[in-house]
Every structure is written in structure tokens, then in C-alpha cells.
Design a protein around this motif. Sequence first.
Motif, PDB file in Angstrom:
ATOM      1  N   ILE A   1      38.611  37.308  30.409  1.00 58.17           N
ATOM      2  CA  ILE A   1      38.112  37.117  31.777  1.00 58.17           C
ATOM      3  C   ILE A   1      36.586  37.214  31.749  1.00 58.17           C
ATOM      4  O   ILE A   1      36.020  38.309  31.628  1.00 58.17           O
ATOM      5  CB  ILE A   1      38.692  38.155  32.760  1.00 58.17           C
TER       6      ILE A   1
ATOM      7  N   GLU B   1      49.317  37.423  43.402  1.00 56.00           N
ATOM      8  CA  GLU B   1      48.512  36.454  44.151  1.00 56.00           C
ATOM      9  C   GLU B   1      48.385  36.803  45.629  1.00 56.00           C
ATOM     10  O   GLU B   1      47.546  36.229  46.337  1.00 56.00           O
ATOM     11  CB  GLU B   1      49.131  35.059  44.020  1.00 56.00           C
TER      12      GLU B   1
ATOM     13  N   LYS C   1      36.588  32.447  38.022  1.00 55.10           N
ATOM     14  CA  LYS C   1      37.420  31.249  37.872  1.00 55.10           C
ATOM     15  C   LYS C   1      38.580  31.467  36.905  1.00 55.10           C
ATOM     16  O   LYS C   1      39.611  30.794  37.008  1.00 55.10           O
ATOM     17  CB  LYS C   1      36.569  30.083  37.398  1.00 55.10           C
ATOM     18  N   ASP C   2      38.416  32.402  35.970  1.00 54.56           N
ATOM     19  CA  ASP C   2      39.460  32.633  34.981  1.00 54.56           C
ATOM     20  C   ASP C   2      40.737  33.202  35.592  1.00 54.56           C
ATOM     21  O   ASP C   2      41.791  33.190  34.949  1.00 54.56           O
ATOM     22  CB  ASP C   2      38.943  33.582  33.884  1.00 54.56           C
ATOM     23  N   PHE C   3      40.647  33.713  36.826  1.00 51.62           N
ATOM     24  CA  PHE C   3      41.853  34.211  37.497  1.00 51.62           C
ATOM     25  C   PHE C   3      42.645  33.087  38.163  1.00 51.62           C
ATOM     26  O   PHE C   3      43.816  33.278  38.509  1.00 51.62           O
ATOM     27  CB  PHE C   3      41.469  35.244  38.573  1.00 51.62           C
ATOM     28  N   HIS C   4      42.021  31.951  38.408  1.00 55.26           N
ATOM     29  CA  HIS C   4      42.680  30.811  39.062  1.00 55.26           C
ATOM     30  C   HIS C   4      43.238  31.209  40.433  1.00 55.26           C
ATOM     31  O   HIS C   4      44.368  30.869  40.797  1.00 55.26           O
ATOM     32  CB  HIS C   4      43.801  30.262  38.176  1.00 55.26           C
ATOM     33  N   LEU C   5      42.414  31.946  41.187  1.00 56.75           N
ATOM     34  CA  LEU C   5      42.789  32.379  42.535  1.00 56.75           C
ATOM     35  C   LEU C   5      41.664  31.993  43.495  1.00 56.75           C
ATOM     36  O   LEU C   5      40.878  32.835  43.950  1.00 56.75           O
ATOM     37  CB  LEU C   5      43.013  33.897  42.565  1.00 56.75           C
ATOM     38  N   PRO C   6      41.569  30.721  43.838  1.00 58.90           N
ATOM     39  CA  PRO C   6      40.432  30.233  44.629  1.00 58.90           C
ATOM     40  C   PRO C   6      40.357  30.791  46.039  1.00 58.90           C
ATOM     41  O   PRO C   6      39.293  30.751  46.668  1.00 58.90           O
ATOM     42  CB  PRO C   6      40.648  28.717  44.646  1.00 58.90           C
ATOM     43  N   ASN C   7      41.454  31.304  46.570  1.00 61.78           N
ATOM     44  CA  ASN C   7      41.449  31.795  47.949  1.00 61.78           C
ATOM     45  C   ASN C   7      41.205  33.300  48.061  1.00 61.78           C
ATOM     46  O   ASN C   7      41.257  33.862  49.152  1.00 61.78           O
ATOM     47  CB  ASN C   7      42.779  31.452  48.624  1.00 61.78           C
TER      48      ASN C   7
ATOM     49  N   SER D   1      34.709  35.133  34.045  1.00 64.61           N
ATOM     50  CA  SER D   1      34.239  34.725  35.357  1.00 64.61           C
ATOM     51  C   SER D   1      35.410  34.804  36.326  1.00 64.61           C
ATOM     52  O   SER D   1      36.579  34.920  35.904  1.00 64.61           O
ATOM     53  CB  SER D   1      33.674  33.301  35.327  1.00 64.61           C
TER      54      SER D   1
ATOM     55  N   GLN E   1      46.510  38.632  36.643  1.00 65.17           N
ATOM     56  CA  GLN E   1      46.909  37.650  35.631  1.00 65.17           C
ATOM     57  C   GLN E   1      48.426  37.534  35.531  1.00 65.17           C
ATOM     58  O   GLN E   1      48.947  36.491  35.115  1.00 65.17           O
ATOM     59  CB  GLN E   1      46.326  38.040  34.268  1.00 65.17           C
TER      60      GLN E   1
END
Length: 632
Positions: free
Chosen positions: A375, A358, A379-385, A377, A354
Motif C-alpha cells: 500500500i 468496503e 488508490k491501492d485500496f480501490h475504494l474511490p468513495n 497510495s 484489503q
Amino acid sequence: MGMVLADPAMLEKLAASMDRTAGEIPALRRKASELDVLSQVGHLSPLLSYLNETARELRKKARILRTPSESPFGALAQYGLPAGLARKPGAGKEFETGLKKVLAKFETAVPEARARAVKEYVEGLTPEQQAALVVADPATVGNLDGVPPPLRFAANRISIQRQYEKEKRLLERLPENSPAFARSLARVKALGQFLSPRIQKIVDPGTGKVVRREIPRQFLVFQPDAGSIAHSQSSPFADGKIAEVLGDLETAKDVAFRVPGVTNRLDNFQSFADGGVELLLNGDRVERSDGAVISWLGYDTPELGDSVDPAKAEVGGEELRAFRRGVGVNLRLDAKVGIFAHSYGTLVTSKALQAGMEDVDKVVFMGSPGLGPNIRSVKDFHLPNVRFYAMRAEGDTVSYTQGHGPDPADFPDITRLDTGAAFGHSQYYDGKAGAILGLRQVFAGQYDALKSTDSTLDEEMIGATEVRSLVGFLQERLTPEEVARLGGDIDPIAQGIVNGQMGFTDVSGPLYETLKDHDLLDKVPPRELFSEVNSLASDVAAKETYKGMLKGGSSESKALLYAGATKAASWGLAEVVTQPVEVVAKSTRAVNNWTQFAEVLAEGDLNTETWKKSLDKGSDAVTATIDLLNPF
């Protein structure tokens, strides 16, 4: 009087003397048997056990104290560094001054920029100058991101040797009955292990054969005085910070950062470090040549009492993020980086992610108490990769209690990995339990081979759902600060339930006393507390009955019938235990009511429509029956 620890040879001679005496005892027993007086020498058996055990302990202490004394120049040689210039007094001062100027210039820079500046400066020196710098200021060089790993390893070896000698002198002055003796002895033993070589099993690139070799251990961090002091009397030293590298960090294509949880310290670091070896092994139990593992104990881990406080995770998260970025300048550009976090370490990792960590490719959360209330899910980290994985072993109380938010193993968008035969909170790296297989596959990027699972709490262990409900019941009524005040008092209660050492009816008293001691009964009135505990206890009893009857060959309808009756009876008994004066009449009525319901069921008058509707809403069969028949 303190034990004389300065002469391991004396301890070994004493152990040998005990061996000789022990070796004579079997012959004495045979002679006594021939003379028919064996009953008169019964003391010989316990004497033999005493001699053997004492001799083993003496040898163990002698080994601890036989750690070879090593000069700073010997440490340089361990990592292939030349000692010529370093032997000249004051030779490294010039380079130490140059390094300090770089650090001052980049004092406020981001971690990777600072590390790159350090790397550029140190790599601009000749090997002789680098070695002289290591000897001049090992404490700084050994813990400074950007310094090439071999130099850090050598510097930290020098620091470990000095700390070992310092703490050994302190230990020699401590009486054995001192509260600090055991922890001090553990520290000296640990420091000695750090200086001793480790056995590496690898495939020889030249011959292709598996070989064993002794190699020096590689420490990337060593700060023996960092962190808090867990118990001032029994812990005369701070917990310490330390990080060990396995493999070649600069050439590895896969790099794992391991993050531990509570109660990890310098003196018990070896146990944590062993998990790193397991992670690096392949299926043939040979170490991978293309991977590197960093076992990072670089934050101040909490004790059990303050494990419910997220404060150390906030600080630890920033430290992990900075460490990852700083070490990154010494990695291959295409290295795949994974974070393998356990217990409270998953919260630390969550805070690091957070905060902007990254530059990772994969993250595994094991035995997590939650990743923070925000947190819920991936998705809450906003790290799609980033690939996210979770593990929850059967019987892992820490995951069941969710002390820091939702369990990531239950996230809808995470891959939950199978844990094999692992049980409880501490077998994720166990080489025989099975969970380690999934960890190795994630580490190596073998994603197609991963085995996932989606077991529910009830499928894992009866009582796990109720433990989670009980903790949630308390969290709903208390502020996070009040929960933190309870410290580790609730944790052993939850563990007792899961481990089968106590039932739910047994926890009412300890919970009541804990809340009373912390002056929180106004927030959790006894009547509400007892009612909640009784309800959960009866649910557990119903589920156990249902499972047991199915296992015994009963039909589902009969198992449901008896599960419902058991719920009523256990409710009554639980209330008799927790509130004997007020509820005896109510308990009796409950059991009588349930007997009548059981008769209705036996006659086939179950309202199947209501039962089916409950099932349609997601309830399991036992819960559906409980909903239908519960008179309260």
C-alpha cells in the motif's frame, strides 16, 4: 503474606487514623518552633508526607474493592429490561436452544447474514423472553452480532460482575511481592471501573440546558480470556478483548469505530476508552446526541517485541471486517461510518480494507508504522468513495520508522491533517494538544473546516529523516522474518534518538550488539553499519548547525558554510567513537579537507551552478551543500 482485601471499611478506618495523626503534626512543628527545638524534630516532615501518601493509597484500594455487588437482575434493570420471567429457574433455556439452532444454521454464512438471522430471532421474542435469554447465557449473548445492543450491554455487565468477583478472590490470595500482583490489581481495578457508572455531560432535550448524569457503561464485547498472555509470570490473565459504546448506536447518524495499537489490554483499556469520550465531545465539551463511538479492542494486540510482525494484523483485520459487518445490522441505514485507527491499528485497518471492508465512509490513520509494503497510495485500496486522512505528529517515532511500509502521511493522494501541538505517539486524542479537533470534524462530516498540513520530516524534527534512513538501511539487508526477529530491540533505539536521549553516535554499540545477539552480522557487516551511522550522524549535525545559525541571525551562506564544516568534523568524531583504531588518520584528513573547503567558500569560490542543480533535483539547501562538498 497477602494484603487482606476483603474489607474496604478496615482500609478506610486505617486511612482516617493516619489523617488524624498527620493533622497533629503542624501543631507539633509550631510548638517546636516556639521552644526553639525545630531542628530536633526534622523527621516530622517526611513522616507527614508518608502518612498522607499512604492514606491516599489505602482509600484508592478501598474504592476499588467497594464496587457494588450486583445480581443478574440488577444488570437487567440498568438497561430497562424486565426481570420477571428471568427470575424463574431455567426460564431462558428454551430461548437459548432456539438461538443455538439459528447459529448452527448460519454457521458458514457471511457475518452480516448471520447477524441478521440472530437479530430476527431475538427481536421475535418478547422483552421478558429476551431478558431470560440474557440471564441464561450472558457470555454468548453479550458477544453476538445481531443481538440488540441493550441486551448485549446487560449480558456483558453480568459477565463483568462475575469476572470481577472471580479475579478479586484470586487477588486476595496473592502476596504483594508476587510478580502477578500488580497486573492482577490493575485488572480488578479495571473491572470495577467497568461496573461503575460514567458521568455524561449532555444537553437536556427538554430544557436545552447542559446537565450531568450518571449512566451505566455499555460494552458490546467482553471476552476476558481471549488473546495471548504477554508475560506469563506478571500477566496471569490473557490480554482480553473488549469493546465499549458511547452514545445510542441504533439512532446515531455518525458512528466511529476506534482501533488501537500495541500493548492494549483489558487492564489498561480505560486509557484507550477515554479517547472515545474526547471524540464524542463537541467544542463546548458536551457529548453529541447524534453520534456513537465504539472503542474496539477486539483483536490480539502485539507487545513491543512482536510489533514488527504483521501476523496479528492479518488476523485482526479479518476480525475488524467481520465486526463492522455484524454490527452494521443494528445501525441506521444512512449512518456515516468512520474508522479511526492508531499505530499498529492502522495496519489492522489496512488489512480489513484489503479483505473487503468496503462499508465505511471515512478512514483516519494516526501515527502509522505503514499499511503494508503493497500500500503506497490511497488508490491501492480501490475504494474511490471512501475519504482517507492521515495524521503524523511531530516526534512520532512509529511513523518515522515505517516498520510496515510507507507512511500514509506521505501519500500523494491523502489528506494529511494538522496535529496542532500534539507531540510523539500518544497525543492524538489529547483534549488539549489540538489533533482531536480534526478528528472531531472528520467524525461529524465537517470536511470544509479541516486544517491540513504538509510538513517534511526535517521541518518536524531534525533527525527524523535519518531515523527513517537507518531503519530502511536495515530493512534492505534483512528479510521481513529477520526484521521480526529483532523484535522491539530497534524501537527503543529509534525512540532514544527522536527523544534526544541519545545521538546517532550513541546507537552504533546497541545496534551492533542487537545484530550480534540475533546472529545477523553476516547480513549487516559492522563496517557498513558504522559507516551508515556515521554518515547519518554527520547529516544531523550539519542540519542542527544550519538551523541554529539561522536562528541566531546568520546569513544563509554562512549557515551553509558552517553546516558543511560541521558535517566533516562530526564524521571524523563519529568514526573516532565507533572505530577508534582504524580511522583516526582518515578522520583527521576529513576535517582538514573540510577546513580547506570552508576557506574556498569564504573566498566566494562556491560552485553555484552545481549547487543550483542539486536544488533543482529537490534537495534542500543543506543537502545541496553537503552533496557539493562531501569528500567521501
